[in-house]
Enzyme design. Structure first.
Site, PDB file in Angstrom:
ATOM      1  N   ASP A  16       0.870  -1.175   0.000  1.00 44.29           N
ATOM      2  CA  ASP A  16       0.000   0.000   0.000  1.00 44.29           C
ATOM      3  C   ASP A  16       0.912   1.231   0.000  1.00 44.29           C
ATOM      4  O   ASP A  16       2.109   1.135   0.295  1.00 44.29           O
ATOM      5  CB  ASP A  16      -0.895  -0.025   1.242  1.00 44.29           C
ATOM      6  CG  ASP A  16      -1.752   1.219   1.361  1.00 44.29           C
ATOM      7  OD1 ASP A  16      -2.415   1.569   0.372  1.00 44.29           O
ATOM      8  OD2 ASP A  16      -1.724   1.842   2.439  1.00 44.29           O
ATOM      9  N   ASP A  18      -0.240   5.125   0.941  1.00 44.83           N
ATOM     10  CA  ASP A  18      -0.518   6.083   2.016  1.00 44.83           C
ATOM     11  C   ASP A  18      -0.600   5.385   3.362  1.00 44.83           C
ATOM     12  O   ASP A  18      -1.400   4.469   3.558  1.00 44.83           O
ATOM     13  CB  ASP A  18      -1.835   6.809   1.741  1.00 44.83           C
ATOM     14  CG  ASP A  18      -1.787   7.610   0.460  1.00 44.83           C
ATOM     15  OD1 ASP A  18      -1.302   8.749   0.493  1.00 44.83           O
ATOM     16  OD2 ASP A  18      -2.214   7.086  -0.593  1.00 44.83           O
ATOM     17  N   ASP A 177      -1.603  -0.921   5.970  1.00 42.65           N
ATOM     18  CA  ASP A 177      -1.852  -0.360   7.295  1.00 42.65           C
ATOM     19  C   ASP A 177      -3.324  -0.266   7.664  1.00 42.65           C
ATOM     20  O   ASP A 177      -3.639   0.129   8.783  1.00 42.65           O
ATOM     21  CB  ASP A 177      -1.259   1.049   7.372  1.00 42.65           C
ATOM     22  CG  ASP A 177      -1.929   1.998   6.379  1.00 42.65           C
ATOM     23  OD1 ASP A 177      -1.735   1.807   5.161  1.00 42.65           O
ATOM     24  OD2 ASP A 177      -2.672   2.894   6.822  1.00 42.65           O
TER      25      ASP A 177
END
Length: 230
Positions: A16, A18, A177
């Site tokens: 991922d 961001d 995250d």
């Protein structure tokens, strides 16, 4: 590398963007507040915006206005999303930083021969712009951003990336995250690693990734633990 000359598991690592590789919330929050100011609405805190990130800019825009008592949908949401997209496009890398250890962990797995990809709900052009600005583009074999494919937590983006890299779900892991990352990995049938300190309002333990790490430099230990289950 194994004795046969093939890359040891995982052959493919999907990251991922961001909250995982970069801390972009300062720029996203600033862009959101510029938009709200134009509407005569009060600003949001960085922590409020952090909890809104992860499902693409349209969902983000909806959440921004919902936090100020406006429930947008349909054409109204499309219009505000376009405004948010335009503002953010001008502020992609003003305050954004690369997470500690990100460059080193990418270099480590490239040296092992793993295929690396970014898989993000961030718009494709914005993703490429950010990677170029921080000189990260060369670390990836593939970049998959939001360009019309069903977004995470659907599995489509992950499965597309894995196929493009000539691998199968059993060869790959997803590092992220947020719920969108972990849920998309589960839907795609691949292993996942959750990174603390990102953009989630759900505890990582509740998301049940295959492993949890405190920072990106801990990824090799998590991979070794997961490898035992492959």
């Amino acid at each position: 590398m194994t004795e046969e000359g093939t890359v040891a598991w995982p052959r493919v690592i999907l990251f991922d963007l961001d909250g995982t590789l970069i801390d972009s919330v300062p720029d996203i929050a600033a862009s959101a507040n510029l938009m709200l100011a134009r509407e005569g609405l009060n600003p949001l805190t960085i922590d409020e915006v952090r909890a809104m990130i992860g499902h693409g800019i349209r969902v983000l825009t909806k959440r921004i206005f919902a936090a100020r008592g406006q429930d947008l949908d349909g054409e109204a949401l499309d219009y505000k999303t376009a405004i948010m997209s335009g503002i953010y496009a001008e502020n992609l890398t003003v305050r954004t930083t690369v997470h500690a250890g990100a460059r080193e962990i990418l270099a480590h797995y490239r040296s092992l021969g793993a295929k690396l990809a970014v898989v993000t709900n961030k718009p494709q052009l914005a993703t490429e712009t950010v990677l170029d600005a921080f000189e990260l583009s060369g670390d990836f074999d593939l970049v998959v951003g939001d360009s019309g494919m069903p977004r995470k937590p659907e599995p489509d983006m992950l499965l597309h990336a894995i196929k493009q890299l000539g691998a199968s779900p059993a060869d790959a892991i997803m590092v992220g995250d947020s719920p969108a990352d972990i849920d998309s990995a589960r839907a795609a049938g691949i292993a996942s690693v959750g990174v603390r300190g990102g953009y989630t309002n759900v505890p990582l333990e509740d998301l049940r990734p295959g492993a949890i790490i405190e920072q990106l430099s801990d990824l090799p230990k998590a991979v070794e633990a997961l490898r035992a289950d492959v």
